[in-house]
Write a protein that holds these residues in place. Structure first.
Motif, PDB file in Angstrom:
ATOM      1  N   LEU A 103       0.833  -1.204   0.000  1.00 52.26           N
ATOM      2  CA  LEU A 103       0.000   0.000   0.000  1.00 52.26           C
ATOM      3  C   LEU A 103       0.872   1.260   0.000  1.00 52.26           C
ATOM      4  O   LEU A 103       0.576   2.241  -0.686  1.00 52.26           O
ATOM      5  N   ALA A 105       3.861   1.341  -1.194  1.00 51.83           N
ATOM      6  CA  ALA A 105       4.466   1.382  -2.532  1.00 51.83           C
ATOM      7  C   ALA A 105       3.500   2.023  -3.528  1.00 51.83           C
ATOM      8  O   ALA A 105       3.904   2.802  -4.398  1.00 51.83           O
ATOM      9  N   LEU A 106       2.232   1.710  -3.379  1.00 48.92           N
ATOM     10  CA  LEU A 106       1.208   2.277  -4.254  1.00 48.92           C
ATOM     11  C   LEU A 106       1.198   3.804  -4.184  1.00 48.92           C
ATOM     12  O   LEU A 106       1.244   4.502  -5.208  1.00 48.92           O
ATOM     13  N   ILE A 109       4.541   5.227  -5.588  1.00 48.08           N
ATOM     14  CA  ILE A 109       4.612   5.261  -7.055  1.00 48.08           C
ATOM     15  C   ILE A 109       3.832   6.454  -7.584  1.00 48.08           C
ATOM     16  O   ILE A 109       4.302   7.220  -8.427  1.00 48.08           O
TER      17      ILE A 109
ATOM     18  N   PHE B  63      -7.177  -0.803 -11.320  1.00 48.08           N
ATOM     19  CA  PHE B  63      -6.468  -1.079 -10.072  1.00 48.08           C
ATOM     20  C   PHE B  63      -7.335  -0.714  -8.862  1.00 48.08           C
ATOM     21  O   PHE B  63      -7.473  -1.494  -7.921  1.00 48.08           O
ATOM     22  N   TYR B  67      -8.987  -3.246  -6.123  1.00 48.96           N
ATOM     23  CA  TYR B  67      -8.573  -3.180  -4.721  1.00 48.96           C
ATOM     24  C   TYR B  67      -9.784  -3.004  -3.796  1.00 48.96           C
ATOM     25  O   TYR B  67      -9.881  -3.664  -2.761  1.00 48.96           O
ATOM     26  N   LEU B  81      -1.762  -7.072  -2.070  1.00 45.26           N
ATOM     27  CA  LEU B  81      -1.463  -6.427  -3.353  1.00 45.26           C
ATOM     28  C   LEU B  81      -0.454  -7.288  -4.094  1.00 45.26           C
ATOM     29  O   LEU B  81       0.700  -7.390  -3.693  1.00 45.26           O
ATOM     30  N   LEU B  86       1.553  -3.973  -8.891  1.00 42.12           N
ATOM     31  CA  LEU B  86       2.408  -2.813  -8.635  1.00 42.12           C
ATOM     32  C   LEU B  86       3.371  -2.572  -9.794  1.00 42.12           C
ATOM     33  O   LEU B  86       3.615  -1.432 -10.178  1.00 42.12           O
ATOM     34  N   LEU B  89       1.439  -1.044 -12.568  1.00 40.54           N
ATOM     35  CA  LEU B  89       1.178   0.366 -12.272  1.00 40.54           C
ATOM     36  C   LEU B  89       2.431   1.209 -12.505  1.00 40.54           C
ATOM     37  O   LEU B  89       2.368   2.284 -13.119  1.00 40.54           O
ATOM     38  N   ALA B  90       3.565   0.690 -12.031  1.00 42.56           N
ATOM     39  CA  ALA B  90       4.824   1.417 -12.209  1.00 42.56           C
ATOM     40  C   ALA B  90       5.155   1.549 -13.706  1.00 42.56           C
ATOM     41  O   ALA B  90       5.589   2.616 -14.165  1.00 42.56           O
ATOM     42  N   GLN B  93       2.955   4.194 -15.226  1.00 42.80           N
ATOM     43  CA  GLN B  93       3.428   5.548 -14.877  1.00 42.80           C
ATOM     44  C   GLN B  93       4.653   5.913 -15.705  1.00 42.80           C
ATOM     45  O   GLN B  93       4.800   7.056 -16.158  1.00 42.80           O
TER      46      GLN B  93
END
Lengths: 150, 123
Positions: A103, A105-106, A109, B63, B67, B81, B86, B89-90, B93
């Protein structure tokens, strides 16, 4: 789902708590309820001021030129998601939970994307702008004018 | 103390829901806050439909919905998660930032290359 002790309402819950407490416990209980009322009052003021426009949130995801910012929007969505999950966990377990690394990390980011986005804008003539993504073009134009004047 | 905890939980939930409702209400009543949400900017001030923003919006939506869906099925622990989420998502981005960098510095989008401004800043 959230487990709640329903049926009596806040006043009933207070009376039941008070009946089951000692004198010191009752005092602590009253202090707790006073704090809750105070915090609730502050929360209510914030909500009312937001609704009346005294706390302006209409441009919360907008830049100065009126365009929406994707980074801000994403951060807003993730903030609501994390806040909701935190409230639900506290409501379920009754204690402050430890946030999982995923979380954090979310949010990391999402937040760092916003920061890097600002850094990209700072490479433009006119320097770093704290005004958002769309200001990049304005900063560039200002830089060109400045260069032309020399 | 159980009643105190119950009231506190409801208070937090009501405040959070209230924030969400007020925000949604403000968005619906005011001018469109999502104006140019999918538009990227070039250095010359022109805008273009940004595929980086589109994919970022899709990934963010998927996402978040995923969640929250897991959250309502969770019992006392935060939803797990998956590391793949992740990383996705990264990566999303990174794509967005790459497109933005390209559009601002090189004055064109990655996917819709246009003739650049001759006065553009080369870096």
């Amino acid at each position: 789902m959230i487990r709640m002790t329903t049926g009596n309402g806040p006043l009933g819950a207070f009376l039941a708590d008070a009946a089951a407490s000692s004198t010191a416990g009752t005092l602590a209980l009253i202090a707790g309820y006073v704090m809750l009322i105070l915090v609730g009052f502050f929360g209510l003021i914030i909500l009312v001021q937001m609704a009346r426009g005294k706390i302006d949130i209409t441009e919360i995801i907008e830049e100065l030129d009126g365009g929406a910012s994707m980074s801000r929007f994403q951060l807003l969505v993730f903030t609501f998601v994390v806040a909701l999950s935190l409230v639900m966990m506290i409501a379920t377990t009754g204690r402050l939970p430890e946030l999982p690394a995923g979380l954090l990390a979310l949010l990391g980011i999402s937040g760092s994307t916003y920061a890097v986005s600002k850094g990209i804008q700072a490479t433009l003539p006119g320097g770093a702008s704290d005004q958002g993504e769309s200001d990049a073009s304005h900063a560039n134009e200002a830089g060109k004018k400045s260069a032309g004047g020399r | 103390m159980r009643g105190l905890a119950t009231v506190a939980r409801w208070e937090a939930l009501v405040f959070l829901a209230g924030c969400f409702v007020v925000l949604a209400w403000k968005f619906m009543r005011g001018r469109n806050p999502f104006h140019q949400l999918l538009s990227g900017d070039r250095a010359d001030g022109t805008v273009y439909l940004s595929s980086g923003r589109i994919q970022l919006l899709l990934v963010t939506t998927v996402f978040s919905v995923q969640y929250v869906r897991q959250l309502f099925h969770a019992t006392g622990v935060f939803p797990h998660l998956w590391a793949g989420y992740l990383w996705a998502l990264a990566g999303s981005q990174a794509l967005y930032l790459l497109g933005k960098t390209h559009a601002i510095i090189f004055n064109s989008s990655i996917f819709h290359r246009t003739k650049g401004d001759p006065e553009r800043r080369d870096s």
